[in-house]
Enzyme design. Structure first.
Site, PDB file in Angstrom:
ATOM      1  N   SER A   5       0.828  -1.214   0.000  1.00  0.00           N
ATOM      2  CA  SER A   5       0.000   0.000   0.000  1.00  0.00           C
ATOM      3  C   SER A   5       0.855   1.253   0.000  1.00  0.00           C
ATOM      4  O   SER A   5       2.029   1.219   0.382  1.00  0.00           O
ATOM      5  CB  SER A   5      -0.927  -0.038   1.213  1.00  0.00           C
ATOM      6  OG  SER A   5      -0.180  -0.313   2.388  1.00  0.00           O
ATOM      7  N   GLU A   7       0.954   5.558   0.853  1.00  0.00           N
ATOM      8  CA  GLU A   7       0.345   6.734   1.491  1.00  0.00           C
ATOM      9  C   GLU A   7       0.612   7.979   0.630  1.00  0.00           C
ATOM     10  O   GLU A   7       1.726   8.196   0.161  1.00  0.00           O
ATOM     11  CB  GLU A   7       0.961   6.963   2.883  1.00  0.00           C
ATOM     12  CG  GLU A   7       0.370   8.198   3.561  1.00  0.00           C
ATOM     13  CD  GLU A   7       1.063   8.550   4.866  1.00  0.00           C
ATOM     14  OE1 GLU A   7       0.849   7.851   5.862  1.00  0.00           O
ATOM     15  OE2 GLU A   7       1.832   9.542   4.876  1.00  0.00           O
ATOM     16  N   ASP A  99      -1.538  15.154  15.752  1.00  0.00           N
ATOM     17  CA  ASP A  99      -0.526  15.881  16.535  1.00  0.00           C
ATOM     18  C   ASP A  99      -1.105  17.197  17.028  1.00  0.00           C
ATOM     19  O   ASP A  99      -2.028  17.733  16.417  1.00  0.00           O
ATOM     20  CB  ASP A  99       0.699  16.153  15.656  1.00  0.00           C
ATOM     21  CG  ASP A  99       1.565  14.912  15.552  1.00  0.00           C
ATOM     22  OD1 ASP A  99       1.681  14.184  16.560  1.00  0.00           O
ATOM     23  OD2 ASP A  99       2.110  14.670  14.470  1.00  0.00           O
ATOM     24  N   PHE A 210      12.603  14.261   9.269  1.00  0.00           N
ATOM     25  CA  PHE A 210      11.762  13.161   9.735  1.00  0.00           C
ATOM     26  C   PHE A 210      12.397  12.367  10.862  1.00  0.00           C
ATOM     27  O   PHE A 210      11.758  12.038  11.844  1.00  0.00           O
ATOM     28  CB  PHE A 210      11.474  12.174   8.602  1.00  0.00           C
ATOM     29  CG  PHE A 210      10.718  12.792   7.463  1.00  0.00           C
ATOM     30  CD1 PHE A 210       9.457  13.308   7.663  1.00  0.00           C
ATOM     31  CD2 PHE A 210      11.271  12.844   6.198  1.00  0.00           C
ATOM     32  CE1 PHE A 210       8.745  13.871   6.618  1.00  0.00           C
ATOM     33  CE2 PHE A 210      10.569  13.408   5.150  1.00  0.00           C
ATOM     34  CZ  PHE A 210       9.308  13.928   5.357  1.00  0.00           C
ATOM     35  N   HIS A 260       3.873  -0.854   3.745  1.00  0.00           N
ATOM     36  CA  HIS A 260       3.135   0.396   3.504  1.00  0.00           C
ATOM     37  C   HIS A 260       4.172   1.489   3.261  1.00  0.00           C
ATOM     38  O   HIS A 260       4.996   1.777   4.141  1.00  0.00           O
ATOM     39  CB  HIS A 260       2.274   0.728   4.725  1.00  0.00           C
ATOM     40  CG  HIS A 260       1.434   1.946   4.548  1.00  0.00           C
ATOM     41  ND1 HIS A 260       0.352   1.990   3.695  1.00  0.00           N
ATOM     42  CD2 HIS A 260       1.501   3.186   5.121  1.00  0.00           C
ATOM     43  CE1 HIS A 260      -0.206   3.196   3.746  1.00  0.00           C
ATOM     44  NE2 HIS A 260       0.467   3.933   4.602  1.00  0.00           N
TER      45      HIS A 260
HETATM   46  P1  FAD Z   1      -3.014   7.663  20.255  1.00  0.00           P
HETATM   47  O1  FAD Z   1      -3.146   6.227  19.968  1.00  0.00           O
HETATM   48  O2  FAD Z   1      -4.196   8.360  20.857  1.00  0.00           O
HETATM   49  O3  FAD Z   1      -1.747   7.857  21.223  1.00  0.00           O
HETATM   50  C1  FAD Z   1      -1.213   9.163  21.467  1.00  0.00           C
HETATM   51  C2  FAD Z   1      -0.458   9.179  22.791  1.00  0.00           C
HETATM   52  O4  FAD Z   1      -1.394   9.059  23.869  1.00  0.00           O
HETATM   53  C3  FAD Z   1       0.521   8.001  22.947  1.00  0.00           C
HETATM   54  O5  FAD Z   1       1.634   8.468  23.675  1.00  0.00           O
HETATM   55  C4  FAD Z   1      -0.280   6.981  23.757  1.00  0.00           C
HETATM   56  O6  FAD Z   1       0.565   6.128  24.528  1.00  0.00           O
HETATM   57  C5  FAD Z   1      -1.136   7.899  24.647  1.00  0.00           C
HETATM   58  N1  FAD Z   1      -2.455   7.313  24.955  1.00  0.00           N
HETATM   59  C6  FAD Z   1      -3.281   6.654  24.107  1.00  0.00           C
HETATM   60  N2  FAD Z   1      -4.380   6.251  24.748  1.00  0.00           N
HETATM   61  C7  FAD Z   1      -4.254   6.672  26.023  1.00  0.00           C
HETATM   62  C8  FAD Z   1      -5.064   6.548  27.209  1.00  0.00           C
HETATM   63  N3  FAD Z   1      -6.243   5.894  27.180  1.00  0.00           N
HETATM   64  N4  FAD Z   1      -4.614   7.114  28.367  1.00  0.00           N
HETATM   65  C9  FAD Z   1      -3.426   7.758  28.396  1.00  0.00           C
HETATM   66  N5  FAD Z   1      -2.611   7.895  27.311  1.00  0.00           N
HETATM   67  C10 FAD Z   1      -3.029   7.367  26.163  1.00  0.00           C
HETATM   68  N6  FAD Z   1      -1.228  12.605  11.862  1.00  0.00           N
HETATM   69  C11 FAD Z   1      -2.048  13.452  11.201  1.00  0.00           C
HETATM   70  O7  FAD Z   1      -2.290  14.584  11.680  1.00  0.00           O
HETATM   71  N7  FAD Z   1      -2.617  13.094   9.996  1.00  0.00           N
HETATM   72  C12 FAD Z   1      -2.399  11.885   9.431  1.00  0.00           C
HETATM   73  O8  FAD Z   1      -2.923  11.606   8.358  1.00  0.00           O
HETATM   74  C13 FAD Z   1      -1.536  10.966  10.102  1.00  0.00           C
HETATM   75  N8  FAD Z   1      -1.253   9.748   9.588  1.00  0.00           N
HETATM   76  C14 FAD Z   1      -0.478   8.846  10.295  1.00  0.00           C
HETATM   77  C15 FAD Z   1      -0.251   7.559   9.769  1.00  0.00           C
HETATM   78  C16 FAD Z   1       0.511   6.633  10.475  1.00  0.00           C
HETATM   79  C17 FAD Z   1       0.761   5.258   9.906  1.00  0.00           C
HETATM   80  C18 FAD Z   1       1.057   6.988  11.740  1.00  0.00           C
HETATM   81  C19 FAD Z   1       1.889   5.996  12.514  1.00  0.00           C
HETATM   82  C20 FAD Z   1       0.872   8.276  12.265  1.00  0.00           C
HETATM   83  C21 FAD Z   1       0.098   9.210  11.544  1.00  0.00           C
HETATM   84  N9  FAD Z   1      -0.135  10.508  12.032  1.00  0.00           N
HETATM   85  C22 FAD Z   1      -0.960  11.373  11.351  1.00  0.00           C
HETATM   86  C23 FAD Z   1       0.552  10.975  13.242  1.00  0.00           C
HETATM   87  C24 FAD Z   1      -0.303  10.816  14.516  1.00  0.00           C
HETATM   88  O9  FAD Z   1      -1.454  11.606  14.426  1.00  0.00           O
HETATM   89  C25 FAD Z   1       0.566  11.249  15.697  1.00  0.00           C
HETATM   90  O10 FAD Z   1       1.629  10.362  15.886  1.00  0.00           O
HETATM   91  C26 FAD Z   1      -0.174  11.495  16.994  1.00  0.00           C
HETATM   92  O11 FAD Z   1       0.698  12.180  17.897  1.00  0.00           O
HETATM   93  C27 FAD Z   1      -0.669  10.232  17.688  1.00  0.00           C
HETATM   94  O12 FAD Z   1      -1.738   9.677  17.037  1.00  0.00           O
HETATM   95  P2  FAD Z   1      -2.275   8.206  17.461  1.00  0.00           P
HETATM   96  O13 FAD Z   1      -3.529   7.994  16.756  1.00  0.00           O
HETATM   97  O14 FAD Z   1      -1.205   7.209  17.316  1.00  0.00           O
HETATM   98  O15 FAD Z   1      -2.578   8.521  19.026  1.00  0.00           O
END
Ligand code: FAD
Length: 281
Positions: A5, A7, A99, A210, A260
């Site tokens: 895939s 991105e 973020d 990065f 990916h």
């Molecule tokens: P989460 O899973 O919510 O985790 C974020 C932080 O909070 C982690 O440190 C985790 O340990 C902590 N956490 C999670 N759940 C809890 C809880 N219940 N209690 C306490 N702490 C908790 N960003 C964009 O803006 N747009 C995109 O299109 C995008 N695409 C991405 C694609 C991939 C493959 C990846 C790996 C990242 C992408 N990101 C994107 C970046 C991502 O949004 C950031 O890394 C962001 O900081 C974390 O998102 P997450 O969904 O992994 O967060």
């Protein structure tokens, strides 16, 4: 079945769109299992993301995964956006927290919004049941905000339990970090596919942009090679492609569930890596 895939991000202007059109044409010849479209920080690219998702899914006929984040979004807004994606015929989502917006160090939970990806995923499942196949982000070298790898893994398990069907990892350059992470995830009871994210480094300045920001470990010999040739862009691109090819081959031989590619909307590196992998794939 293994997936391959790509991105993409929505092109920023018309010139970038022309370049993207050429690159996407080359990449589509590789028949990807699916493509994904990123969602700009703080929802900044919402219109362009949705337009590109619609175009790739409905005009080009690709299995298109829409990234979506809950930065700065209320439940009502999220409900409307999910309805728009559903209406477009999208059946796969990559749901992320996102973020913090530029200028802010930590994520602020929006009023009537969500604090993390798990909450967004659970909400989506509560509205649509199993209609969407849902992916989440995973961090083999731990998420930068997590206080420990153990805590990050517990949160990842919560996220998968909230409704993830698959995970795509942040890029990494040291496969042993991915293998250890997958082993730990399996031991923690995470059973879904963990698809490795591949970033072919093709410019020296990507190291700063990065890698140093994400904290990904770069094996010494690769780093030395890049530093030795930093004055020669063509050589850097060659070294980056060769490294990513070897990395992908090793992942495939070790039964990774797919690859990916973070294409950065370019095609050359991904196409060349694919061609070199024929036979392994
Ligand atoms: P989460 O899973 O919510 O985790 C974020 C932080 O909070 C982690 O440190 C985790 O340990 C902590 N956490 C999670 N759940 C809890 C809880 N219940 N209690 C306490 N702490 C908790 N960003 C964009 O803006 N747009 C995109 O299109 C995008 N695409 C991405 C694609 C991939 C493959 C990846 C790996 C990242 C992408 N990101 C994107 C970046 C991502 O949004 C950031 O890394 C962001 O900081 C974390 O998102 P997450 O969904 O992994 O967060």
């Amino acid at each position: 079945m293994r997936t391959f895939s790509f991105e993409f991000f929505p092109p920023r202007d018309e010139i970038a769109a022309v370049d993207f059109g050429i690159n996407i044409g080359r990449l589509l010849r590789l028949s990807p299992s699916f493509v994904t479209v990123t969602f700009g920080a703080g929802g900044s690219s919402r219109e362009r993301t949705f337009a590109l998702v619609d175009y790739l899914q409905n005009k080009v006929g690709l299995n298109t995964v829409a990234h979506y984040t809950c930065v700065d979004a209320s439940r009502k807004k999220i409900e409307e956006d999910l309805a728009a994606l559903h209406e477009m015929g999208i059946t796969r989502l990559m749901l992320l927290r996102g973020d913090p917006p530029k200028g802010s160090d930590c994520f602020q939970t929006p009023t009537d919004g969500f604090a993390n990806a798990s909450e967004l995923i659970a909400f989506t499942r509560s509205l649509y049941g199993n209609h969407f196949s849902i992916g989440g982000g995973a961090y083999p070298e731990r998420h930068p905000e997590a206080s420990s790898a153990e805590e990050d893994l517990l949160n990842l398990k919560r996220k998968v339990d909230a409704g993830c069907d698959f995970l795509i990892t942040q890029f990494f350059f040291d496969n042993s970090r991915y293998y250890n992470f997958v082993a730990q995830a399996r031991a923690a009871g995470i059973t879904c596919p963990i698809i490795p994210g591949i970033l072919p480094l093709t410019h020296f300045n990507q190291l700063e942009r990065f890698v140093r920001i994400s904290g990904a470990h770069i094996p010494d010999s690769f780093l030395q090679d890049l530093e030795t040739h930093k004055g020669s862009p063509e050589k850097i691109a060659q070294i980056g492609r060769a490294y990513a090819t070897a990395q992908c081959r090793d992942l495939l031989l070790s039964d990774a569930p797919g690859l990916h590619f973070f294409t950065l909307n370019k095609s050359r590196a991904t196409v060349e890596i694919f061609e070199s992998l024929m036979g392994t794939v």
